[in-house]
Design an enzyme around this catalytic site. Sequence first.
Site, PDB file in Angstrom:
ATOM      1  N   GLY A 196       4.957   1.515   4.894  1.00  0.00           N
ATOM      2  CA  GLY A 196       6.000   1.916   4.227  1.00  0.00           C
ATOM      3  C   GLY A 196       7.582   1.156   3.857  1.00  0.00           C
ATOM      4  O   GLY A 196       7.920   1.124   2.942  1.00  0.00           O
ATOM      5  N   GLU A 254      -5.411  -4.602  10.020  1.00  0.00           N
ATOM      6  CA  GLU A 254      -4.681  -3.850  11.040  1.00  0.00           C
ATOM      7  C   GLU A 254      -4.516  -2.958  12.065  1.00  0.00           C
ATOM      8  O   GLU A 254      -5.212  -2.133  12.027  1.00  0.00           O
ATOM      9  CB  GLU A 254      -4.372  -2.597   9.843  1.00  0.00           C
ATOM     10  CG  GLU A 254      -4.023  -3.394   8.027  1.00  0.00           C
ATOM     11  CD  GLU A 254      -3.150  -2.487   7.489  1.00  0.00           C
ATOM     12  OE1 GLU A 254      -2.639  -2.626   6.877  1.00  0.00           O
ATOM     13  OE2 GLU A 254      -3.668  -1.524   6.868  1.00  0.00           O
ATOM     14  N   GLY A 283       2.218   2.207  11.349  1.00  0.00           N
ATOM     15  CA  GLY A 283       3.504   3.332  10.316  1.00  0.00           C
ATOM     16  C   GLY A 283       4.121   3.871  12.267  1.00  0.00           C
ATOM     17  O   GLY A 283       4.784   5.228  11.881  1.00  0.00           O
ATOM     18  N   GLU A 317      -6.585   4.790   7.228  1.00  0.00           N
ATOM     19  CA  GLU A 317      -6.595   6.167   7.515  1.00  0.00           C
ATOM     20  C   GLU A 317      -8.029   6.659   6.881  1.00  0.00           C
ATOM     21  O   GLU A 317      -8.371   8.531   6.630  1.00  0.00           O
ATOM     22  CB  GLU A 317      -4.844   6.598   6.715  1.00  0.00           C
ATOM     23  CG  GLU A 317      -4.070   6.022   7.628  1.00  0.00           C
ATOM     24  CD  GLU A 317      -2.435   5.738   6.712  1.00  0.00           C
ATOM     25  OE1 GLU A 317      -2.528   5.457   5.693  1.00  0.00           O
ATOM     26  OE2 GLU A 317      -1.910   5.120   7.404  1.00  0.00           O
ATOM     27  N   LYS A 359       0.825   4.173   0.056  1.00  0.00           N
ATOM     28  CA  LYS A 359      -0.224   5.252   0.111  1.00  0.00           C
ATOM     29  C   LYS A 359       0.048   6.383  -0.411  1.00  0.00           C
ATOM     30  O   LYS A 359      -0.623   6.190  -2.083  1.00  0.00           O
ATOM     31  CB  LYS A 359       0.041   5.547   2.075  1.00  0.00           C
ATOM     32  CG  LYS A 359       0.493   4.176   2.498  1.00  0.00           C
ATOM     33  CD  LYS A 359      -0.002   4.454   4.292  1.00  0.00           C
ATOM     34  CE  LYS A 359      -0.639   2.962   4.838  1.00  0.00           C
ATOM     35  NZ  LYS A 359      -0.515   3.299   6.178  1.00  0.00           N
ATOM     36  N   HIS A 410      -9.810   1.422   4.696  1.00  0.00           N
ATOM     37  CA  HIS A 410      -8.269   1.903   5.886  1.00  0.00           C
ATOM     38  C   HIS A 410      -8.537   2.544   7.388  1.00  0.00           C
ATOM     39  O   HIS A 410      -9.077   3.067   7.011  1.00  0.00           O
ATOM     40  CB  HIS A 410      -7.575   2.606   5.114  1.00  0.00           C
ATOM     41  CG  HIS A 410      -5.697   2.252   4.748  1.00  0.00           C
ATOM     42  ND1 HIS A 410      -5.274   2.869   5.946  1.00  0.00           N
ATOM     43  CD2 HIS A 410      -4.812   0.736   5.284  1.00  0.00           C
ATOM     44  CE1 HIS A 410      -3.849   2.704   6.373  1.00  0.00           C
ATOM     45  NE2 HIS A 410      -4.054   1.375   5.916  1.00  0.00           N
ATOM     46  N   SER A 439       3.600  -2.649  10.132  1.00  0.00           N
ATOM     47  CA  SER A 439       4.815  -1.973  10.354  1.00  0.00           C
ATOM     48  C   SER A 439       5.457  -3.624   9.974  1.00  0.00           C
ATOM     49  O   SER A 439       5.933  -4.220  11.175  1.00  0.00           O
ATOM     50  CB  SER A 439       5.110  -1.704  12.003  1.00  0.00           C
ATOM     51  OG  SER A 439       4.815  -0.643  12.428  1.00  0.00           O
ATOM     52  N   ASN A 471       1.067  -0.776   0.129  1.00  0.00           N
ATOM     53  CA  ASN A 471       0.367   0.443  -0.287  1.00  0.00           C
ATOM     54  C   ASN A 471       0.838   1.585   0.209  1.00  0.00           C
ATOM     55  O   ASN A 471       1.522   1.770   1.145  1.00  0.00           O
ATOM     56  CB  ASN A 471      -0.739   0.035   1.150  1.00  0.00           C
ATOM     57  CG  ASN A 471      -1.533   1.120   1.284  1.00  0.00           C
ATOM     58  OD1 ASN A 471      -1.524   2.227   0.316  1.00  0.00           O
ATOM     59  ND2 ASN A 471      -1.861   1.238   2.643  1.00  0.00           N
TER      60      ASN A 471
HETATM   61  P1  13P Z   1       3.229   0.369   7.621  1.00  0.00           P
HETATM   62  O1  13P Z   1       3.849  -0.886   7.173  1.00  0.00           O
HETATM   63  O2  13P Z   1       4.064   1.822   6.930  1.00  0.00           O
HETATM   64  O3  13P Z   1       3.121   0.400   9.201  1.00  0.00           O
HETATM   65  O4  13P Z   1       1.520   0.435   6.858  1.00  0.00           O
HETATM   66  C1  13P Z   1       0.505  -0.281   7.127  1.00  0.00           C
HETATM   67  C2  13P Z   1      -0.338  -0.111   6.723  1.00  0.00           C
HETATM   68  O5  13P Z   1      -1.347   1.126   6.524  1.00  0.00           O
HETATM   69  C3  13P Z   1      -0.939  -0.909   5.509  1.00  0.00           C
HETATM   70  O6  13P Z   1      -2.017  -0.732   4.888  1.00  0.00           O
END
Ligand code: 13P
Length: 251
Positions: free
Chosen positions: A234, A167, A173, A97, A11, A95, A212, A9
Amino acid sequence: MRKKMVAGNWKMHGNLVENKQLLDAIVTGLNGLYKVNFFVCVPYPYLPSVQSILQNTNIAWGAQNLSQFERGAYTGEISASMLNDFECRYVIVGHSERRSLFGEDSQIVAEKYQAAQRAGITPILCVGESLEQREAGTTEQVIEEQLATVIKLAGVESLAKAIVAYEPVWAIGTGRTASPEQAQDVHSFIREGIAKQNVNIAKSLTILYGGSVKASNASALFDMSDIDGGLIGGASLVANDFVAICRALHQ
Ligand code: 13P
């Protein structure tokens, strides 16, 4: 047998030049691996270029969001049929976010899930609790509500054509990964909950873990019996890291 998957992802990251470098390296790094489904969910404007780079490779592509509506006066929105024009096989819905920063509640998420499926696109339905919810002991309740809203609208059978991603918001993150046991507990809770409604759907449902995930912790997570792969933020932006995570699952 459940499908194993690793998804990136991206983002709101990337540009045309960086994307090409990243994807070229990933294509090379994953060449010849066919036991696992790999895909990347990219920002909308890059779909045409990502499509042309990944066509005829073992890596698929998709989007990070879509409109719940089919067409009409919805300024700034992107419909499922538009994603189909670029042969997106997957789209992320719900998601954390989107839920926390853009006000998407479980009902909207369920409508988006249904809009994706109507267009033949596989939704990756994200669920997960915040730190406060975990500390208050309401993790299971939160996840149950997020899933139940989708099942109420689309039916439990719809999960045959979907992926669920657990998640935990506190792990996204933050560098703070859920331990393999913590993640496994929630994955098995999800699968058992669905099994009460339909055993076969539950058995064949791919449940990804996200939050993460790194090259260093991927294998331990993927070794858990109900973790069928990962949704990577990330680390999906760094070719070597993403390839290492994908290879960890492929083994
Ligand atoms: P990270 O791997 O950066 O923690 O993000 C996870 C995520 O939100 C995947 O959709």
